[in-house]
Design a protein around this motif. Structure first.
Motif, PDB file in Angstrom:
ATOM      1  N   SER A  76      41.637  37.797  32.422  1.00 53.92           N
ATOM      2  CA  SER A  76      42.352  37.567  33.730  1.00 53.92           C
ATOM      3  C   SER A  76      41.728  37.459  34.789  1.00 53.92           C
ATOM      4  O   SER A  76      42.221  37.601  36.019  1.00 53.92           O
ATOM      5  CB  SER A  76      43.516  38.748  33.691  1.00 53.92           C
ATOM      6  OG  SER A  76      42.692  40.129  33.823  1.00 53.92           O
ATOM      7  N   SER A  77      40.479  37.344  34.640  1.00 51.81           N
ATOM      8  CA  SER A  77      39.593  36.969  36.013  1.00 51.81           C
ATOM      9  C   SER A  77      39.830  35.537  36.520  1.00 51.81           C
ATOM     10  O   SER A  77      40.235  34.656  35.822  1.00 51.81           O
ATOM     11  CB  SER A  77      37.975  37.065  35.473  1.00 51.81           C
ATOM     12  OG  SER A  77      37.236  36.698  36.669  1.00 51.81           O
ATOM     13  N   ALA A  78      39.899  35.569  37.746  1.00 49.89           N
ATOM     14  CA  ALA A  78      39.967  34.393  38.502  1.00 49.89           C
ATOM     15  C   ALA A  78      38.659  33.485  38.218  1.00 49.89           C
ATOM     16  O   ALA A  78      38.852  32.048  38.587  1.00 49.89           O
ATOM     17  CB  ALA A  78      40.107  34.450  40.021  1.00 49.89           C
ATOM     18  N   ARG A  79      37.582  34.244  37.834  1.00 48.48           N
ATOM     19  CA  ARG A  79      36.309  33.444  37.549  1.00 48.48           C
ATOM     20  C   ARG A  79      36.501  32.623  36.394  1.00 48.48           C
ATOM     21  O   ARG A  79      36.523  33.407  35.436  1.00 48.48           O
ATOM     22  CB  ARG A  79      35.109  34.338  37.657  1.00 48.48           C
ATOM     23  CG  ARG A  79      35.029  34.884  39.151  1.00 48.48           C
ATOM     24  CD  ARG A  79      33.709  35.051  39.499  1.00 48.48           C
ATOM     25  NE  ARG A  79      33.169  36.562  38.860  1.00 48.48           N
ATOM     26  CZ  ARG A  79      32.411  37.175  39.141  1.00 48.48           C
ATOM     27  NH1 ARG A  79      31.191  36.408  39.471  1.00 48.48           N
ATOM     28  NH2 ARG A  79      31.914  38.310  38.397  1.00 48.48           N
ATOM     29  N   GLY A 139      42.873  32.812  34.140  1.00 50.65           N
ATOM     30  CA  GLY A 139      42.331  32.136  35.232  1.00 50.65           C
ATOM     31  C   GLY A 139      42.403  30.644  35.072  1.00 50.65           C
ATOM     32  O   GLY A 139      42.407  29.870  36.083  1.00 50.65           O
ATOM     33  N   PRO A 190      47.075  29.526  34.775  1.00 50.75           N
ATOM     34  CA  PRO A 190      47.894  30.590  35.228  1.00 50.75           C
ATOM     35  C   PRO A 190      49.133  30.511  34.964  1.00 50.75           C
ATOM     36  O   PRO A 190      49.688  29.242  34.877  1.00 50.75           O
ATOM     37  CB  PRO A 190      47.323  30.574  36.646  1.00 50.75           C
ATOM     38  CG  PRO A 190      46.405  29.559  37.004  1.00 50.75           C
ATOM     39  CD  PRO A 190      46.191  28.707  35.917  1.00 50.75           C
ATOM     40  N   TYR A 248      41.244  43.862  41.264  1.00 49.07           N
ATOM     41  CA  TYR A 248      41.422  43.024  42.395  1.00 49.07           C
ATOM     42  C   TYR A 248      42.174  44.186  43.428  1.00 49.07           C
ATOM     43  O   TYR A 248      43.345  43.995  43.082  1.00 49.07           O
ATOM     44  CB  TYR A 248      41.987  41.940  42.106  1.00 49.07           C
ATOM     45  CG  TYR A 248      41.325  40.674  41.532  1.00 49.07           C
ATOM     46  CD1 TYR A 248      39.842  40.647  41.716  1.00 49.07           C
ATOM     47  CD2 TYR A 248      41.937  39.757  40.638  1.00 49.07           C
ATOM     48  CE1 TYR A 248      39.131  39.699  40.975  1.00 49.07           C
ATOM     49  CE2 TYR A 248      41.332  38.664  39.926  1.00 49.07           C
ATOM     50  CZ  TYR A 248      39.894  38.704  40.174  1.00 49.07           C
ATOM     51  OH  TYR A 248      39.029  37.779  39.552  1.00 49.07           O
ATOM     52  N   PRO A 264      44.856  42.315  38.097  1.00 45.83           N
ATOM     53  CA  PRO A 264      45.024  40.872  38.783  1.00 45.83           C
ATOM     54  C   PRO A 264      46.507  40.371  38.582  1.00 45.83           C
ATOM     55  O   PRO A 264      47.077  40.581  37.752  1.00 45.83           O
ATOM     56  CB  PRO A 264      44.105  39.738  37.871  1.00 45.83           C
ATOM     57  CG  PRO A 264      43.054  40.898  37.398  1.00 45.83           C
ATOM     58  CD  PRO A 264      43.682  42.049  37.268  1.00 45.83           C
ATOM     59  N   ALA A 314      47.720  37.720  37.956  1.00 47.28           N
ATOM     60  CA  ALA A 314      47.421  36.589  36.731  1.00 47.28           C
ATOM     61  C   ALA A 314      48.069  37.480  35.479  1.00 47.28           C
ATOM     62  O   ALA A 314      48.772  37.252  34.859  1.00 47.28           O
ATOM     63  CB  ALA A 314      46.086  35.877  36.516  1.00 47.28           C
TER      64      ALA A 314
END
Ligand SMILES: Cc1cc2nc3c(=O)[nH]c(=O)nc-3n(C[C@H](O)[C@H](O)[C@H](O)COP(=O)(O)O)c2cc1C
Length: 204
Positions: free
Chosen positions: A8-11, A43, A46, A96, A101, A103
């Motif tokens: 679930s990291s945006a990276r 990520g 999404p 976050y 997150p 997401a």
């Protein structure tokens, strides 16, 4: 053994939570030759937020749904089926802004469905996703473990338990934005926690 890994990291590169979740999956696969992995990276792909259209789709009888409503329900059905089929769930979760997150919250909103993944009874709600093991790799810039400021662990424990998943292990990588030494220590510590989890499993 079916493993479902949710990142679930945006990276999409350089994420500590994703790498730790992947390390956990590697250990699971190493200890079970016949495992199958389903990987969902929130990520990279999404999910939409729960909104009025989504609720409208869900509460419209199947034979009266528009094509868009049917597609929305089908998407969530697929996510639920993926989770129902999993024996082990592995989550990679960054912190976050003091929480999980968005997401990951969108995924939770998609898979928590009354009558399917939990049900209401006269004794209260009952989770229907039982018999699963859950590993959660947490990545945080600061230090929150075992403090009231840790909103993630109580929230994830609550929602997973509500859905029937009570066997949950957390791996903490904390202090990741507190300088290179702290980052190195955090990652080494998280590696040791993973080691301890799987060595304990072998002994048991
Ligand atoms: C938008 C954003 C918000 C963040 N908020 C927090 C926070 O509230 N507390 C914290 O300890 N770290 C915070 N961090 C730091 C991340 O938790 C840390 O960099 C972590 O390694 C990110 O996960 P990842 O490596 O899997 O991408 C934040 C980072 C970003 C990018």
């Amino acid at each position: 053994m079916n493993i479902l890994q949710i990142n679930s990291s945006a990276r999409t590169a350089g994420s500590h939570s994703t790498r730790l979740a992947t390390d956990i999956v590697g250990r699971l696969q190493g200890s079970n030759g016949k495992s199958a992995l389903t990987l969902r990276d929130l990520g990279k792909a999404p999910l939409p937020a729960l909104d009025e259209a989504a609720l409208g789709a869900l509460f419209t009888p199947a034979d009266q749904r528009t094509p868009a409503q049917a597609a929305r329900v089908a998407q969530d059905n697929a996510l639920i089926a993926e989770l129902q089929a999993a024996d082990v769930l592995v989550l990679g979760v960054p912190m976050y802004n003091f929480g999980v997150p968005a997401a990951l919250k969108n995924w939770i909103d998609a898979i928590a469905r009354a009558g399917v993944t939990f049900k209401y009874t006269d004794k209260g709600p009952v989770g229907l996703l039982t018999g699963k093991k859950v590993y959660i790799a947490l990545a945080r810039g600061g230090l929150y473990r075992d403090t009231p400021a840790d909103t993630q662990v109580p929230y994830l424990r609550s929602v997973l338990s509500f859905l029937g998943m009570t066997d949950v292990q957390f791996v903490y990588a904390e202090g990741l934005t507190m300088g290179p030494d702290a980052e190195k220590k955090a990652l080494a510590g998280a590696g040791q926690q993973i080691e301890a989890l799987f060595n304990a499993a072998v002994v048991a």
